[in-house]
Every structure is written in C-alpha cells, then in structure tokens.
Design a protein around this motif. Structure first.
Motif, PDB file in Angstrom:
ATOM      1  N   ASP A   1       0.851  -1.181   0.000  1.00  0.00           N
ATOM      2  CA  ASP A   1       0.000   0.000   0.000  1.00  0.00           C
ATOM      3  C   ASP A   1       0.891   1.238   0.000  1.00  0.00           C
ATOM      4  OD1 ASP A   1      -2.282   1.442  -0.077  1.00  0.00           O
ATOM      5  OD2 ASP A   1      -2.797   1.201   2.055  1.00  0.00           O
ATOM      6  N   LEU A   2       0.325   2.343  -0.563  1.00  0.00           N
ATOM      7  CA  LEU A   2       1.048   3.607  -0.660  1.00  0.00           C
ATOM      8  C   LEU A   2       0.404   4.616   0.269  1.00  0.00           C
ATOM      9  CD1 LEU A   2       1.535   3.895  -4.526  1.00  0.00           C
ATOM     10  CD2 LEU A   2       3.241   3.220  -2.844  1.00  0.00           C
ATOM     11  N   SER A   3       1.232   5.469   0.833  1.00  0.00           N
ATOM     12  CA  SER A   3       0.727   6.528   1.697  1.00  0.00           C
ATOM     13  C   SER A   3       0.344   7.740   0.848  1.00  0.00           C
ATOM     14  CB  SER A   3       1.788   6.917   2.720  1.00  0.00           C
ATOM     15  OG  SER A   3       2.854   7.594   2.073  1.00  0.00           O
ATOM     16  N   GLY A   4      -0.329   8.703   1.466  1.00  0.00           N
ATOM     17  CA  GLY A   4      -0.548   9.981   0.810  1.00  0.00           C
ATOM     18  C   GLY A   4       0.763  10.744   0.687  1.00  0.00           C
ATOM     19  N   LEU A   5       0.830  11.656  -0.298  1.00  0.00           N
ATOM     20  CA  LEU A   5       2.066  12.398  -0.540  1.00  0.00           C
ATOM     21  C   LEU A   5       2.220  13.509   0.482  1.00  0.00           C
ATOM     22  CD1 LEU A   5       2.154  12.651  -4.434  1.00  0.00           C
ATOM     23  CD2 LEU A   5       3.421  11.098  -2.948  1.00  0.00           C
ATOM     24  N   ILE A   6       3.456  13.745   0.833  1.00  0.00           N
ATOM     25  CA  ILE A   6       3.818  14.864   1.712  1.00  0.00           C
ATOM     26  C   ILE A   6       4.629  15.835   0.868  1.00  0.00           C
ATOM     27  CG2 ILE A   6       5.016  15.552   3.807  1.00  0.00           C
ATOM     28  CD1 ILE A   6       4.596  12.717   4.854  1.00  0.00           C
ATOM     29  N   THR A   7       4.072  17.023   0.636  1.00  0.00           N
ATOM     30  CA  THR A   7       4.778  18.040  -0.164  1.00  0.00           C
ATOM     31  C   THR A   7       5.658  18.844   0.772  1.00  0.00           C
ATOM     32  OG1 THR A   7       2.941  18.160  -1.716  1.00  0.00           O
ATOM     33  CG2 THR A   7       4.503  19.991  -1.716  1.00  0.00           C
ATOM     34  N   LEU A   8       6.964  18.698   0.563  1.00  0.00           N
ATOM     35  CA  LEU A   8       7.946  19.383   1.399  1.00  0.00           C
ATOM     36  C   LEU A   8       8.522  20.559   0.618  1.00  0.00           C
ATOM     37  CD1 LEU A   8       9.724  19.594   3.945  1.00  0.00           C
ATOM     38  CD2 LEU A   8      11.317  18.005   2.833  1.00  0.00           C
ATOM     39  N   THR A   9       8.419  21.737   1.227  1.00  0.00           N
ATOM     40  CA  THR A   9       9.006  22.945   0.621  1.00  0.00           C
ATOM     41  C   THR A   9      10.028  23.493   1.596  1.00  0.00           C
ATOM     42  OG1 THR A   9       6.932  23.437  -0.503  1.00  0.00           O
ATOM     43  CG2 THR A   9       8.535  25.221  -0.312  1.00  0.00           C
TER      44      THR A   9
END
Length: 1043
Positions: free
Chosen positions: A803-811
């Motif tokens: 299973d894949l997790s939701g994406l975490i957008t890192l800035t």
C-alpha cells in the motif's frame, strides 16, 4: 422428575469414573516385625487393554524420600536395583498374581532396611493417559520383641490323672498391640491338635477335640501372673499323650481396621505320656470291593483298635486261603513266604505298617489265581525281663473273599464332535469313545492324530500314554497352550478340548486306541489297537461388521490454522478389534490419492510419500479417542498447497488364537474437501496528503503511519521515495527491510542527503523519516510504500500486501531577507591633512549567522570635457570603490590615491567604520557603503541573501595653506632633524663633561668620603616631549588587518 435428575447425574459421574484408571494399594502405614513374612496387595481398575496388567513395585527410603529405588516388576526382569536383585532372584521378594488386575508383593523375611514408602505402578495400556497409574503406602519395620517360654520336660501320667503346664508370654512393642495364646498337642508327624486358646479379643475357645471336655470343666486356661498362663487338663485320657507346647501371636490393627498377626512363636515342648488302664483290643479287615479284573490293584487294611497302642506290642500275620502270606513282628519288619516274596521283590506286592494301629497288604496287579479269601491275625505280645516276647491274646476278623476276572480284548473306537464348524476364537471338543468300558487301571493308550487343512499327511498331536502320562507330538507346539486333554475315570472317553480356534486347527482328526498288558518282568505287551473314523473341523473367520462414516464435508480456513480431519468407525466386528488407518489426499492434478500417514494396528506410524515430499512430518498430529472408534489427523500450520480432498482407509485387524494379527476387512471413508487460503489483506496506510514548509537548516520529520495490518506477527518493508520538481521519475530515498536493516537509495541521486537522513519507528506501525539541516534541494513530494510480509507454515516469508501513503509536499526555502542599512544622509567638513570616519551601520539582519560584505564608495562630481558645438556643459558623478571587505573578512587591494591612508574597524557585529587619513582636497565628495548579507546553506556553501546601500555622507576638505608646522610635518627628514636628532647629541655632551670632572677630583675623594657622603649626585634632566604635529608622519593600513 426432579428426584430423577440427581440420580441421573450420579450415574453419569459414575460412568466417567469407571472409565478412569485407578490404582489402589493396601492402606498404610503398616507396622510389621523384622524377620516376618509380609504381603502388600495392589490392584488396578478402570483400565483399557489386556485383562492381564503388569505391576512394578518401588520404594522411597526415609534417608532419601525423593529417590525412587526399584524393587520388582512382573514384566521386566532387569527392573530391580542392585540392592534388591539377589533377593528377587532367590524369591526372597516376589510378586504373586491373584488375578489379571491384582497382585500381592511378598517379602519373605522383612529387614530393617525395608522400611519406607512403597509405590505400586501400572504401565499404561490405555489409548491415552487418564486417571492414576500408581499409588503409595508406608511400611514401618519394628523389632520383634515377642518372647514365648515354657519349661521343657517329660511327664509320665496314668489315665484319669491331672496335668498342669505353664507358659510365659512377654512383649515390649511401642505400638498398641494384642497377644493371643494357644496350647497344642502333637504326636510325631501328625498335624497338631488345638487344645484351647485365648484370642486377641480375650475370648476363650477350645479346639474341636477338647470342646466337650472344656464345657465340662476338664480343660482350663488361667492367667496366673502378668505374663504367665496355665493350662490344666483333668481326667487325662490315653489319647492325650504327646508333646504339649504353647504358641503366641502378636496382633496389630491396620488402618483398614483389620487385625494382623505380626509374629508367631512357640515354646519348647513338654512330653506327656499317659498309661492306659484298659488292655482290651479288637481287629477289623477292610477292602474297597469284591470283584476285580486282571491287572487291577487291591488293598487290604487290617485295623487295630486298642488303647495306648504305642506302649504295647503287637504282631500281624496275613493269610490267603488259610496259607500264610507274610508276618510282621513288633519291629514292623515284614517276612514273606517264597512265592509272595518274589512278587514283593518285583514291586507287585507290599506288606507294611501304615501307623500304630493300621497294617496294609497291597497287590498292585491282580492275577486270575489271586481269587480267594484273605484275612489278618493280630497277636498281642509281652516283653519279658530278658527281652524276649511271649504271645498273649490273639484275634482275627472275618475272611474277605475277592474274585479276579479276565480282561476282554475286543473293543471299538469312535471319534465325535458336537461343533464340526467353529468361528475364530471359539472352542470345540473332540471325543474318542472306547467301547466296552475299561476300568481306569486297565492300561489303554489313546493318540489323537491331525491332518491340517490342505495337507495329505497325518501327524501325532498328543498321546494319553498307558501309564497315565501325556506326551505331545513334535509338531504340536501351536496346540499345547490352547489344548486340554482329559481322560474319563472309566477309560472309555478321551476328550480333546481346543480353545481359541484358528486356521492352524482346521483339518481332519482321528484317534487311535491301544490296549496293553504289563508282564511279570515289567515288559509290556500290546493286546489290540483300533483307529477311529475321520472327523473334519472347519474354522471360519468372523463375519465383519466394519462400517466407516461416509459423510462428506467441506472446510475453508486461513493458512497457519490447523486442518482437523476425522475418521469415524461406526461399528466393528469385535470389541478387541484393532484398526490400521491410512490417510490420503487427492488433488485435482493427480489421478489417485497420495498416502500421507499410516497408523498400523499396533499403533506404529509410517509416513507416506506425500508427507515426505511436502515436508508434512513435523506438522502431523494423530489422535485416537478413548472410545476407540474415532481417529483424528490434524495438519498443523496449514499451507495453501495443503488444499485438496482428504479421506481415510480403515483396515480392521483381529488377533488370531495363535497370537498373530490378521486383516479381516477394510473400508474407505467419505471425503473432506479442504480449502486453505491466505489471510485477507487488511493492510492500510494513512492516505492523508500534507504540505510541510520549513526553512533551510531546520530538521523536518516525515510520517508514515500503518493504520491496520493483516497480522500482528507480520513484518513490514517501508520504502521512502521523493518526486523532485522537474523530474518525472521518483527517487528512492531509503527503505527499511523486514529485518530492520536500513538501506539507502542511489548515492548519485541522494548526494549529501544520505548523511542527513534518520529513519526510526518509535511505535508499532509508525515510521518517521527525518531530514537534518534541510536544504532547498530537499524540496519535493515524499511518499512511503509499505509491503506486508507473512510467514507461511513452512517458515518461508512471502509478500501478502502492498500500500502507498498519501504524498507529503515538502518545501524548503531560504529565510526572508530583513537586511536594513542606515540610509540617513550626513555632511562632514574636515581640514586638509585631517582624518575623517565613514560609518556603515546595519539596523537589522536576516539571521544571527549572517556574514556581511561591505564596500565603501566615493561619489564625486567631475566636469565634463568639450563636446560638440551646441551641446551644453553638464556635471556628472563619478563612483569609485574605496575599500571592499568580503564576508570572509578579505580586503580588496588599495588602489591609487587611497593607498596607505585607510584604516578599517569593526566596532560591533553590525557597525563597520572606515577612517580616511591625511585628507586632501581630492577627497571631497559623497561617500556611501553597500552591504551584502551572506548566509551558509546546510552544505556550508555561502550565498548572497540580500544587499542594501546606506545613505550618503557629504565630505568637504578645506585647504589650510603652507605653515611652518605643515612644512616640517610634510618633510620626513626635516621632521626627524628638528625633533629627534638634538636629544642624543645633547646627552653625549653631558656624559663627556661628567667624566672629565670625575677624573680631576680623583685625588681628593678619600677626604671627602670619610663621612659617607657621595662624591657626586647626578640628576638626569626631565625631558618633556610635546610634538607639534597632530598625527604621526605615516599610517599605513593593509588588507587583512583590523584595529
């Protein structure tokens, strides 16, 4: 109805108890005396298996109560320990079997070391362990303290006298015990006759021979002291003579409330002779019958009836048809005449004294000529003083005539059976009937012969010999343990009984009878023989009643769970039936079922090829229920490949009478369809999308949360990836293996990120990826991929889910610039040759870690040259860099007119000062500073974050003209000549004058110094230097130096 329920419950509990094995041993503690013969009983109930159970006895000694010492076993000769081996071999200790499930342990001579706790153990014969298999009791050995004493003496009494005898009985046993006392009379080898006794319960009883006399008071037993008892017999009879002794027994009460005689002892005897007063006697002659057959024995008994026979002398003579056969004198030595002496020598005749008053004439084999009259004569004799005997009275009874008839040799033999057809384990009888009926003394031998089924040859089975013995044939070993042969007393019927019939007893039987005669020289002559008819016996196997359950069922289960398989025998031929169970599995790809496991009728296990190939040996568990009809096979830790159709093949085996097992029947059960599947996928990773913005150099933590998983024992693989801006493919940052090992992505893609990664799992299912000292290049979309691995029953790991997790957008961004420089303007007027400061003040900065690069500029006006005609003159500003200081504190080189006239100072972290020395008219102009703010990224690379320029400072330098001071100060040589050279010249001159004056006064120094006054005091003049210049002549500043 309410009253029946407790009864039904009691019956159910009783049934359960009956099915439970229970070992019971004699209740203890038992107290027994040293040297006595002791028995301990033990029995077992509620068992399964053979009717004859085995027993093992052990002891736990008081010196080592936890250590078992083995004594004796009914099944294992090597069971006893060394200290008991010799006593067991010599039968000093042995086990007597009372019946199949009960025994007695015998210790023939109890020793002090035999005290301890005894354990009776029965080896298991049940299908499973249920109940108690051993029981214990305590045996205490105490000293034998019983003492029985009487005075040994010889007493001669006359009929009607009285007799008194005393016996002393004592004991010192610590335990509570009772004592019984009895008086006995014994004559020679005859059995003792009880006179009177006092029981342990203090009950006085007389023996049967003296009961009447005790009732009339002629026999008494009295206690005359603490330990002494007295026997009194009034009115003695001649039959009272003999040896008198007393016997005492010490009794103790066992825990079961029964009394036990621990020890018995008798005193020494007193010999009592009683002389009779009556001399009369009588004689009678006896024999069994009057009609005999040749060869039959005959016995004549001459019985003398008189008082005090042992003290009197009698002679006996035997006569046949008034002819003397033999005579016996008082010494009881027979004397026979010639004819009968020969027969006596051949063992065919015997004349003897059987007792004091019984005399016997026995002819072992009668002849025809032995018919006639027989008689005996008894003569009393008196012994004279010289030792000679004289005859006195003589008496004889009536003659007894006998008749001896000849033996008939004609006879017939018939074999019969009431059960020509029998089933296994049943019994049958064969009878050999001889006619006419011969007496038992007639020598007839009978032989049973046997022809096995399928054979043409007879062999001798067993012979009932002419002398009454039994002789088995060479090939009758299988018959001996199960065959009984019986000959009727009349010799006309010889019965052969065979129990537990089997195949080996099926066939044809016949009997052969032979009539014999024994000659005078002890040789034998066969008079006749006859053979019976053939008798066929058929032995059939029992009709099978085997039925196996044919029901079908389906089972669906998850792997790693057990697969329960049942095989039920609904009915069986015999309660003693044993079963061999073969378990098979059939798969769609196979034509036939494959053998998994076979349990033989003797409970041995054999693994099939399927179990070996598929590695099932360690996962199989076989059980048999206590009732014996339900067999269970459990496949532990089921795998997907274990799916298939399972069934059992049951073979019924019975034990033949020859103790050999044979297969009676077989049957196949219904099928069980088994489907084994993997666990349902329940892996769930948090799918929430998140945005995280951080500044460079901060620590950022990314979270991967496993909300649910298929199994708590599963192992997880967690992989972190990043999608960077402008790149289509993801980059694997790091992953955590099932074993907890951390791996990184490609070094070329990660760069320095690898050294800044930190992966941890602070709680089950929570995985944190931390990036230390984040940089702008770390920006991107991060996500984790989770794999769940399960352990299959063969201890192999396989991936069950992903299973894949939701994406975490890192800035990651740089800090916002907040640089601010003082922009205020100022005017400054200085005189020529003076210095003037130029301050650069930073009002705010973006970071305390910021470094600054500062550059001072000179903006001065210049006049433009001639231009083309018609163009106007215009004034321009010329910008010139005075000095640059980099963020690394490196100075730019001084150029042109500024060389040697600049001084740089950093008064604080945000205040920089540049001082211009020796100002000249050319220095007039506008000055400003430009500030660049530099920061280091996490990799230590400096970058310019912001820049600001300060306000201008207008500097005007005034021209002061030429003065003496300015001329001197502007010339180095003139400056040193005026202000420095005069001083050393003046000092040398003073020193010279002082030396000259010192030498001229040398002659008078003694007189002047008598009072201790110094010759000369010289005081160095004080020089006060006051320079007329405001500054040193030269101040040079170089790049890289700071005040």
């Amino acid at each position: 109805m309410r009253t029946l329920r407790p009864q039904l419950a009691s019956l159910l509990l009783l049934g359960m108890a009956l099915a439970q094995r229970q070992v019971t041993v004699q209740e203890g503690p038992l107290y027994r005396t040293e040297g006595s013969h002791v028995t301990l009983w033990c029995k077992v109930s509620g068992y399964q298996g053979p009717a004859e159970q085995n027993f093992q006895w052990s002891i736990y000694l008081p010196s080592a109560p936890e250590r078992e010492v083995q004594i004796v076993s009914t099944v294992d000769p090597s069971f006893p320990y060394a200290i008991y081996t010799q006593r067991v071999r010599s039968r000093g200790i042995f086990v007597e079997r009372l019946q199949g499930d009960a025994v007695l342990l015998h210790i023939t001579e109890l020793q002090d070391r035999d005290a301890g706790q005894y354990e009776c153990h029965t080896p298991n014969t049940d299908e499973r362990y249920f109940g108690s298999y051993s029981a214990k009791m305590d045996l205490v050995v105490i000293p034998d303290s019983l003492r029985v004493t009487a005075i040994p003496q010889t007493l001669n009494k006359v009929e009607h006298d009285s007799l008194e005898l005393k016996c002393e009985v004592s004991k010192s046993t610590a335990q509570h015990s009772h004592v019984s006392i009895a008086w006995y009379r014994q004559r020679g080898s005859e059995a003792p006759v009880e006179i009177i006794s006092l029981s342990r319960d203090f009950v006085l009883r007389a023996g049967s021979a003296y009961a009447q006399r005790q009732a009339t008071g002629d026999v008494r037993l009295d206690k005359v002291g603490e330990t002494t008892s007295k026997l009194t017999i009034y009115n003695l009879h001649p039959s009272d003579q003999g040896e008198f002794y007393c016997e005492a027994a010490e009794w103790i009460q066992d825990p079961d409330d029964s009394w036990y005689a621990m020890t018995r002892k008798r005193s020494q005897g007193a010999i009592v002779n009683v002389q009779a007063t009556d001399k009369e006697f009588s004689v009678r002659l006896e024999t069994e019958k009057r009609m005999y057959i040749v060869g039959e024995p005959v016995e004549f008994r001459c019985i003398l009836e008189a008082q005090n026979v042992p003290d009197r002398y009698f002679s006996i003579s035997w006569a046949f048809n008034s002819s003397l056969i033999a005579s016996l004198g008082p010494n009881a030595v027979p004397v026979l005449n010639n004819e009968f002496a020969q027969r006596e020598a051949l063992g065919q005749l015997k004349v003897a004294k059987e007792s004091d008053n019984v005399f016997v004439l026995k002819i072992y084999r009668l002849r025809l000529e032995d018919s006639g009259k027989y008689n005996c004569r008894v003569t009393e004799r008196e012994k004279t003083v010289t030792g000679d005997f004289i005859d006195k009275e003589s008496k004889r009874p009536k003659n007894i005539p006998i008749t001896v008839m000849p033996l008939k040799a004609g006879f017939a033999v018939t074999a019969i059976s009431r059960t020509p057809g029998v089933t296994y384990n049943e019994s049958f009888d064969l009878q050999c009937i001889i006619k006419p009926h011969y007496p038992s003394w007639v020598p007839v031998s009978v032989t049973w012969r046997f022809q096995p089924a399928g054979s043409t040859e007879f062999h001798d089975l067993v012979t009932f010999t002419r002398d009454g013995g039994v002789q088995w044939g060479d090939r009758a070993a299988a018959f001996r343990t199960r065959t009984a042969i019986e000959k009727a007393e009349s010799s006309n019927n010889v019965r052969l009984s065979i129990s537990r019939a089997s195949d080996t007893e099926a066939g044809k039987y016949q009997c052969v009878a032979e009539l014999w005669r024994k000659n005078y020289n002890s040789s034998w002559t066969r008079l006749a023989d006859r053979t019976s008819n053939l008798l066929e016996i058929r032995v059939l196997r029992p009709v099978t009643k085997l039925q196996v359950s044919k029901s079908k069922r389906s089972i669906t289960l998850v792997e790693n769970r057990p697969i329960p398989l049942n095989c039920s025998v609904k009915s069986q031929t015999s309660p003693d039936s044993h079963f061999a169970v073969l378990w098979y599995v059939h798969k769609p790809s196979d034509a036939d079922g494959k053998l998994i496991l076979k349990t033989t009728h003797s409970s041995a296990f054999e693994y099939g090829t399927y179990a070996e190939e598929e590695g099932l040996r360690g996962r199989l568990q076989f059980e048999r229920s206590a009732s014996g009809g339900l067999f269970s096979l459990t496949v532990q830790r089921a795998e997907v490949r274990d799916s298939g159709s399972y069934y059992c093949h049951v073979e019924e085996w019975l034990l033949s009478p020859n103790h050999a097992w044979y297969k009676l029947a077989e049957e196949v059960s219904g099928r069980t369809e088994v489907t084994v599947k993997q666990p349902d996928n329940r892996l769930q990773v948090n799918q929430t999308h998140r945005n995280i913005t951080v500044l460079e150099n901060e620590w950022v933590t990314l979270q991967c949360l496993v909300k649910n998983r298929t199994s708590p024992s599963s192992q997880l693989v967690v992989e972190w990836s990043v999608w960077r801006p402008g790149r289509a493919e993801k980059e694997v940052v790091a992953w955590l293996s099932r074993q907890g090992t951390l791996h990184y992505g490609e070094p070329a893609a990660l760069g320095d990120l690898r050294s800044r990664l930190h992966l941890e799992s602070p709680a089950p299912g929570l995985f944190l990826l931390s990036i230390q000292n984040s940089t702008v290049r770390d920006s991107g979309n991060y996500g984790c991929r989770v794999e769940e691995w399960l352990l299959d029953p063969s201890d192999r790991w396989y991936k069950r889910a992903e299973d894949l997790s939701g994406l975490i957008t890192l800035t990651v961004k740089q800090p916002d610039p907040t640089l601010q420089v003082d922009t205020a303007t100022a005017n400054l007027t200085v005189q020529e040759k003076e210095s003037f400061p130029l301050d650069c003040s930073i009002l705010s900065r973006s970071s305390p870690e910021s470094h600054f690069a500062v550059t001072w500029y000179n903006l001065r006006a210049k006049e433009a040259g001639d231009h083309a005609e018609g163009e106007e003159e215009e004034e321009e500003e010329e910008r010139e860099a005075v000095l640059s200081v980099g963020p690394d504190a490196i100075f730019s080189p001084e150029a042109g007119r500024w060389e040697g006239r600049l001084r740089f100072q950093r008064l604080s972290a945000v205040l920089f000062r540049l001082t211009v020395l020796q100002a000249g008219g050319a220095d007039t102009g506008n000055y400003s500073c430009r500030v660049e703010e530099w920061l280091a990224d996490p990799n230590g690379i400096w970058y310019r974050l912001a820049e600001e320029e300060s306000g201008t400072v207008a500097v005007h330098v005034q021209d002061a003209g030429s003065t003496l001071q300015s001329v001197i100060c502007s010339n180095d040589a003139l400056f040193y000549f005026v202000f420095f050279y005069p001083f050393p010249i003046f000092g040398i001159l003073i020193i010279t004058i002082l030396l000259v004056r010192f030498k001229s006064r040398n002659s008078s120094k003694n007189s002047e110094g008598k009072n201790g006054v110094p010759l000369l005091w010289i005081k160095e003049p004080h020089l006060n230097y006051s320079p007329t210049c405001l500054e040193p002549p030269v101040l040079s500043i170089h790049p890289g130096t700071m005040d």
